[in-house]
Design a protein around this motif. Structure first.
Motif, PDB file in Angstrom:
ATOM      1  N   TYR A  29       0.858  -1.175   0.000  1.00  0.00           N
ATOM      2  CA  TYR A  29       0.000   0.000   0.000  1.00  0.00           C
ATOM      3  C   TYR A  29       0.901   1.233   0.000  1.00  0.00           C
ATOM      4  CZ  TYR A  29      -3.703   3.243   1.203  1.00  0.00           C
ATOM      5  OH  TYR A  29      -4.599   4.273   1.180  1.00  0.00           O
ATOM      6  N   PRO A  30       0.784   2.104  -1.023  1.00  0.00           N
ATOM      7  CA  PRO A  30       1.681   3.262  -1.097  1.00  0.00           C
ATOM      8  C   PRO A  30       1.482   4.237   0.063  1.00  0.00           C
ATOM      9  CG  PRO A  30       0.281   3.103  -3.065  1.00  0.00           C
ATOM     10  CD  PRO A  30      -0.148   2.037  -2.129  1.00  0.00           C
ATOM     11  N   LEU A  31       2.593   4.685   0.613  1.00  0.00           N
ATOM     12  CA  LEU A  31       2.553   5.697   1.661  1.00  0.00           C
ATOM     13  C   LEU A  31       2.569   7.095   1.068  1.00  0.00           C
ATOM     14  CD1 LEU A  31       5.085   4.098   4.151  1.00  0.00           C
ATOM     15  CD2 LEU A  31       2.586   3.955   4.186  1.00  0.00           C
ATOM     16  N   ASP A  32       3.140   7.237  -0.135  1.00  0.00           N
ATOM     17  CA  ASP A  32       3.196   8.521  -0.824  1.00  0.00           C
ATOM     18  C   ASP A  32       3.522   8.269  -2.290  1.00  0.00           C
ATOM     19  OD1 ASP A  32       3.067  11.255  -1.153  1.00  0.00           O
ATOM     20  OD2 ASP A  32       4.571  11.709   0.369  1.00  0.00           O
ATOM     21  N   THR A  33       3.292   9.264  -3.126  1.00  0.00           N
ATOM     22  CA  THR A  33       3.564   9.161  -4.562  1.00  0.00           C
ATOM     23  C   THR A  33       4.357  10.378  -5.007  1.00  0.00           C
ATOM     24  OG1 THR A  33       1.519   7.916  -4.898  1.00  0.00           O
ATOM     25  CG2 THR A  33       2.493   8.934  -6.846  1.00  0.00           C
ATOM     26  N   TYR A  34       5.362  10.154  -5.836  1.00  0.00           N
ATOM     27  CA  TYR A  34       6.217  11.222  -6.358  1.00  0.00           C
ATOM     28  C   TYR A  34       6.282  11.138  -7.876  1.00  0.00           C
ATOM     29  CZ  TYR A  34       8.123  11.792  -1.620  1.00  0.00           C
ATOM     30  OH  TYR A  34       8.278  12.011  -0.275  1.00  0.00           O
ATOM     31  N   VAL A  35       6.645  12.253  -8.488  1.00  0.00           N
ATOM     32  CA  VAL A  35       6.908  12.320  -9.924  1.00  0.00           C
ATOM     33  C   VAL A  35       8.350  12.772 -10.088  1.00  0.00           C
ATOM     34  CG1 VAL A  35       6.315  13.470 -12.086  1.00  0.00           C
ATOM     35  CG2 VAL A  35       4.511  12.862 -10.459  1.00  0.00           C
ATOM     36  N   GLY A  36       9.080  12.121 -10.974  1.00  0.00           N
ATOM     37  CA  GLY A  36      10.469  12.495 -11.215  1.00  0.00           C
ATOM     38  C   GLY A  36      10.963  11.884 -12.506  1.00  0.00           C
ATOM     39  N   ASN A  37      12.252  11.952 -12.727  1.00  0.00           N
ATOM     40  CA  ASN A  37      12.887  11.339 -13.891  1.00  0.00           C
ATOM     41  C   ASN A  37      13.640  10.098 -13.459  1.00  0.00           C
ATOM     42  OD1 ASN A  37      12.245  13.221 -16.011  1.00  0.00           O
ATOM     43  ND2 ASN A  37      13.583  14.659 -14.956  1.00  0.00           N
ATOM     44  N   LEU A  38      13.616   9.085 -14.314  1.00  0.00           N
ATOM     45  CA  LEU A  38      14.396   7.872 -14.105  1.00  0.00           C
ATOM     46  C   LEU A  38      15.549   7.876 -15.094  1.00  0.00           C
ATOM     47  CD1 LEU A  38      14.716   5.020 -12.801  1.00  0.00           C
ATOM     48  CD2 LEU A  38      13.407   4.158 -14.745  1.00  0.00           C
ATOM     49  N   THR A  39      16.759   7.641 -14.590  1.00  0.00           N
ATOM     50  CA  THR A  39      17.932   7.466 -15.426  1.00  0.00           C
ATOM     51  C   THR A  39      18.646   6.212 -14.951  1.00  0.00           C
ATOM     52  OG1 THR A  39      19.179   8.919 -13.942  1.00  0.00           O
ATOM     53  CG2 THR A  39      18.263   9.934 -15.921  1.00  0.00           C
ATOM     54  N   GLY A  86      17.309   3.134   2.464  1.00  0.00           N
ATOM     55  CA  GLY A  86      16.461   1.993   2.804  1.00  0.00           C
ATOM     56  C   GLY A  86      15.027   2.134   2.324  1.00  0.00           C
ATOM     57  N   SER A  87      14.675   3.298   1.779  1.00  0.00           N
ATOM     58  CA  SER A  87      13.307   3.485   1.282  1.00  0.00           C
ATOM     59  C   SER A  87      13.038   2.544   0.114  1.00  0.00           C
ATOM     60  CB  SER A  87      13.093   4.931   0.828  1.00  0.00           C
ATOM     61  OG  SER A  87      13.161   5.815   1.921  1.00  0.00           O
ATOM     62  N   ILE A  88      11.807   2.044   0.040  1.00  0.00           N
ATOM     63  CA  ILE A  88      11.385   1.149  -1.041  1.00  0.00           C
ATOM     64  C   ILE A  88      10.406   1.898  -1.931  1.00  0.00           C
ATOM     65  CG2 ILE A  88      10.099  -0.964  -1.594  1.00  0.00           C
ATOM     66  CD1 ILE A  88      12.717  -1.718  -0.391  1.00  0.00           C
ATOM     67  N   VAL A  89      10.628   1.818  -3.246  1.00  0.00           N
ATOM     68  CA  VAL A  89       9.733   2.457  -4.208  1.00  0.00           C
ATOM     69  C   VAL A  89       9.335   1.451  -5.283  1.00  0.00           C
ATOM     70  CG1 VAL A  89      10.796   4.730  -3.845  1.00  0.00           C
ATOM     71  CG2 VAL A  89      11.574   3.303  -5.731  1.00  0.00           C
ATOM     72  N   THR A  90       8.190   1.706  -5.915  1.00  0.00           N
ATOM     73  CA  THR A  90       7.785   0.923  -7.088  1.00  0.00           C
ATOM     74  C   THR A  90       7.392   1.884  -8.192  1.00  0.00           C
ATOM     75  OG1 THR A  90       5.465   0.755  -6.417  1.00  0.00           O
ATOM     76  CG2 THR A  90       6.920  -1.038  -5.753  1.00  0.00           C
ATOM     77  N   TYR A  91       7.686   1.475  -9.411  1.00  0.00           N
ATOM     78  CA  TYR A  91       7.314   2.255 -10.588  1.00  0.00           C
ATOM     79  C   TYR A  91       7.174   1.308 -11.766  1.00  0.00           C
ATOM     80  CZ  TYR A  91      12.358   1.904 -11.428  1.00  0.00           C
ATOM     81  OH  TYR A  91      13.629   1.433 -11.595  1.00  0.00           O
ATOM     82  N   VAL A  92       6.547   1.799 -12.817  1.00  0.00           N
ATOM     83  CA  VAL A  92       6.393   1.000 -14.033  1.00  0.00           C
ATOM     84  C   VAL A  92       7.376   1.522 -15.065  1.00  0.00           C
ATOM     85  CG1 VAL A  92       4.835   0.326 -15.889  1.00  0.00           C
ATOM     86  CG2 VAL A  92       3.978   0.484 -13.540  1.00  0.00           C
TER      87      VAL A  92
END
Length: 144
Positions: A29-39, A86-92
């Motif tokens: 369950y997401p705790l927060d959502t961000y927008v950014g660039n992936l490189t 240590g933060s965990i993120v998910t993205y497509v």
């Protein structure tokens, strides 16, 4: 949540505490959502020393993943200090869901940098706009 109290009095504070407990048990369950660039980046890039900024682990051997006790094998990513180590993120990315852990530094704002094995992989990622969910802040699942 079930209320078997005969007069059906509902303690909203107790219910809120229980709902938060249930939500925190759901690791995805997401705790927060961000927008950014992936490189993408490689461990031996000109400005890289080959060691992860959060753990000091040397990754010049081609290591690009980390075995997390809660999320299993996840990709290593670099972030700014906007996300704790240590933060965990998910993205497509490329129609696949990717789970990563912040173990390095070196980017700005809300951008992410995925550790990959080769320069060709890094070039193939390019610079992509992504929206990503934070599943864990730091080493413990807490949104505060």
């Amino acid at each position: 949540i079930f209320n078997d109290n005969s007069n059906k009095v509902l303690d909203l504070t107790a219910m809120a505490i229980k709902m938060e407990e249930i939500r925190m048990q759901d690791l995805y369950y997401p705790l927060d959502t961000y927008v950014g660039n992936l490189t993408g980046y490689v461990a031996d890039c000109p400005l890289c020393g080959g060691t992860l900024g959060c753990t000091g682990q040397n990754v010049l051997d081609g290591t690009t993943t980390y075995n997390d006790s809660q999320y299993g094998t996840v990709n290593i990513i670099a972030s700014s200090t906007s996300l704790e180590c240590g933060s965990i993120v998910t993205y497509v990315f490329n129609n696949e869901k990717v789970t990563g852990i912040v173990l390095d530094r070196g980017v700005t704002g809300t951008n992410l940098d995925l550790l990959v094995r080769t320069e060709n992989e890094a070039y193939s990622i390019g610079r992509k706009n992504i929206t990503y969910d934070v599943l864990r802040f730091g080493w413990s699942r807490s949104n505060s």
